[in-house]
Design a protein around this motif. Structure first.
Motif, PDB file in Angstrom:
ATOM      1  N   ASP A  97       8.151  -3.237  -8.697  1.00 21.98           N
ATOM      2  CA  ASP A  97       8.178  -1.960  -9.077  1.00 21.98           C
ATOM      3  C   ASP A  97       6.885  -1.703  -9.670  1.00 21.98           C
ATOM      4  N   TRP A  98       6.307  -0.489  -9.150  1.00 20.30           N
ATOM      5  CA  TRP A  98       5.028  -0.242  -9.540  1.00 20.30           C
ATOM      6  C   TRP A  98       5.145   0.347 -10.975  1.00 20.30           C
ATOM      7  N   ARG A  99       6.284   0.827 -11.453  1.00 16.85           N
ATOM      8  CA  ARG A  99       6.238   1.332 -12.797  1.00 16.85           C
ATOM      9  C   ARG A  99       6.278   0.236 -13.776  1.00 16.85           C
ATOM     10  N   GLU A 100       6.602  -1.049 -13.419  1.00 18.61           N
ATOM     11  CA  GLU A 100       6.536  -1.982 -14.471  1.00 18.61           C
ATOM     12  C   GLU A 100       5.028  -2.460 -14.515  1.00 18.61           C
ATOM     13  N   MET A 101       4.244  -2.292 -13.540  1.00 17.14           N
ATOM     14  CA  MET A 101       2.845  -2.682 -13.401  1.00 17.14           C
ATOM     15  C   MET A 101       2.131  -1.796 -14.384  1.00 17.14           C
ATOM     16  N   VAL A 102       2.483  -0.568 -14.214  1.00 15.26           N
ATOM     17  CA  VAL A 102       1.696   0.576 -14.923  1.00 15.26           C
ATOM     18  C   VAL A 102       1.978   0.257 -16.330  1.00 15.26           C
ATOM     19  N   ALA A 103       3.340   0.172 -16.551  1.00 13.88           N
ATOM     20  CA  ALA A 103       3.690   0.118 -18.080  1.00 13.88           C
ATOM     21  C   ALA A 103       3.048  -1.450 -18.831  1.00 13.88           C
ATOM     22  N   HIS A 104       3.002  -2.273 -17.799  1.00 15.34           N
ATOM     23  CA  HIS A 104       2.355  -3.733 -18.376  1.00 15.34           C
ATOM     24  C   HIS A 104       0.862  -3.469 -18.787  1.00 15.34           C
ATOM     25  N   TYR A 105       0.220  -2.544 -18.054  1.00 16.21           N
ATOM     26  CA  TYR A 105      -1.128  -2.276 -18.409  1.00 16.21           C
ATOM     27  C   TYR A 105      -1.636  -1.172 -18.919  1.00 16.21           C
ATOM     28  N   PRO A 106      -1.086  -0.840 -20.145  1.00 16.14           N
ATOM     29  CA  PRO A 106      -1.494   0.317 -20.964  1.00 16.14           C
ATOM     30  C   PRO A 106      -3.062   0.291 -21.241  1.00 16.14           C
ATOM     31  N   GLY A 107      -3.459   1.691 -21.147  1.00 10.69           N
ATOM     32  CA  GLY A 107      -4.848   1.707 -21.243  1.00 10.69           C
ATOM     33  C   GLY A 107      -5.864   1.182 -20.450  1.00 10.69           C
ATOM     34  N   ALA A 108      -5.440   0.565 -19.367  1.00 12.30           N
ATOM     35  CA  ALA A 108      -6.463   0.054 -18.446  1.00 12.30           C
ATOM     36  C   ALA A 108      -6.748   1.099 -17.425  1.00 12.30           C
ATOM     37  N   GLN A 109      -7.570   0.970 -16.792  1.00 12.15           N
ATOM     38  CA  GLN A 109      -7.943   2.029 -15.502  1.00 12.15           C
ATOM     39  C   GLN A 109      -7.046   1.791 -14.458  1.00 12.15           C
ATOM     40  N   GLN A 110      -6.193   2.694 -14.320  1.00  6.74           N
ATOM     41  CA  GLN A 110      -5.052   2.645 -13.191  1.00  6.74           C
ATOM     42  C   GLN A 110      -5.214   3.426 -12.128  1.00  6.74           C
ATOM     43  N   ILE A 111      -5.046   2.898 -10.881  1.00  6.93           N
ATOM     44  CA  ILE A 111      -5.085   3.882  -9.706  1.00  6.93           C
ATOM     45  C   ILE A 111      -3.756   3.612  -8.974  1.00  6.93           C
ATOM     46  N   VAL A 112      -2.868   4.612  -9.170  1.00  6.66           N
ATOM     47  CA  VAL A 112      -1.467   4.546  -8.711  1.00  6.66           C
ATOM     48  C   VAL A 112      -1.491   5.263  -7.206  1.00  6.66           C
ATOM     49  N   ILE A 113      -1.249   4.543  -6.088  1.00  2.00           N
ATOM     50  CA  ILE A 113      -1.374   4.820  -4.910  1.00  2.00           C
ATOM     51  C   ILE A 113      -0.163   5.443  -4.479  1.00  2.00           C
ATOM     52  N   GLN A 114       0.052   6.535  -3.871  1.00  2.00           N
ATOM     53  CA  GLN A 114       1.105   7.411  -3.692  1.00  2.00           C
ATOM     54  C   GLN A 114       1.513   6.769  -2.222  1.00  2.00           C
ATOM     55  N   GLY A 115       2.797   6.005  -2.190  1.00  2.00           N
ATOM     56  CA  GLY A 115       3.211   5.385  -1.111  1.00  2.00           C
ATOM     57  C   GLY A 115       2.759   3.934  -0.767  1.00  2.00           C
ATOM     58  N   SER A 116       2.042   3.875   0.477  1.00  2.00           N
ATOM     59  CA  SER A 116       1.460   2.501   0.665  1.00  2.00           C
ATOM     60  C   SER A 116       2.662   1.474   0.705  1.00  2.00           C
ATOM     61  N   ASP A 117       2.354   0.154   0.661  1.00  2.00           N
ATOM     62  CA  ASP A 117       3.233  -1.064   0.613  1.00  2.00           C
ATOM     63  C   ASP A 117       2.832  -1.984  -0.257  1.00  2.00           C
ATOM     64  N   HIS A 118       3.554  -3.033  -0.430  1.00  2.00           N
ATOM     65  CA  HIS A 118       2.966  -4.308  -1.069  1.00  2.00           C
ATOM     66  C   HIS A 118       1.994  -4.878  -0.695  1.00  2.00           C
TER      67      HIS A 118
END
Length: 190
Positions: free
Chosen positions: A149-170
């Motif tokens: 779950d990408w949302r768990e990833m984003v929540a686990h790394y607050p303040g980190a530089q984040q690139i959320v890729i729309q779509g794609s795959d594992h």
């Protein structure tokens, strides 16, 4: 130096690992890249990475971790103070991998892969509840990841530089679109 840690049941033959190796070769930096075949045992996989890390100062190395390798990269970055790039990282592998206890094959070969029940507590021993110094991290998380779950990833790394890729795959089939950003982050001084 870039240390690439592959994911669960994976290998240095994974798509992203090969792409990184080829890209580093094209840049004339093949000697600045290493991707070991990690043990199925989390304890041994961490020890393998630590043997490589021992040859460098934390400021001289960035760990790139994919999936379970991202979990290991996080633990190592926290312990050694180096930077980490996380590609669809596993955030809760003790929870997620418990159901995979048993014998199967590796993804890129017919080699037997055994994930033992005692590996789950080894994973728990490497859990990072909260990262420190988020500036040391670059997260690439795909919303189309069918495994994690990408949302768990984003929540686990607050303040980190984040690139959320729309779509794609594992497997991050469009990794080529982000490889230059990854290299830039790896080359920046901490």
């Amino acid at each position: 130096m870039i240390l690439y840690l592959h994911g669960f049941r994976s290998s240095p033959q994974s798509f992203k690992a090969r792409m990184m190796a080829e890209h580093m070769q094209r840049l004339g930096r093949a000697d600045d890249y290493v991707c070991p075949q990690l043990s199925a045992s989390p304890l041994l996989a961490i020890q393998q990475a630590e043997q490589i890390l021992a040859a460098y100062l934390p400021s001289e190395i960035t760990i790139i971790g994919s999936s379970l390798g991202g979990f290991y990269a996080t633990w190592l970055a926290e312990r050694y103070g180096c930077k980490a790039v996380l590609l669809n990282p596993a955030v809760k592998p003790p929870r997620d991998l418990e159901k995979y206890v048993g014998v199967t094959t590796a993804y890129h070969s017919d080699e037997i892969f055994e994930f033992k029940a005692e590996y789950v507590p080894e994973l728990r021993a490497c859990e990072v509840v909260a990262i420190t110094q988020p500036e040391r991290y670059l997260l690439l998380a795909a919303t189309g990841d069918e495994v994690l779950d990408w949302r768990e990833m984003v929540a686990h790394y607050p303040g980190a530089q984040q690139i959320v890729i729309q779509g794609s795959d594992h497997g991050m089939a469009d990794f080529v679109d982000y490889i230059d950003q990854v290299i830039v982050f790896c080359d920046e001084k901490a």
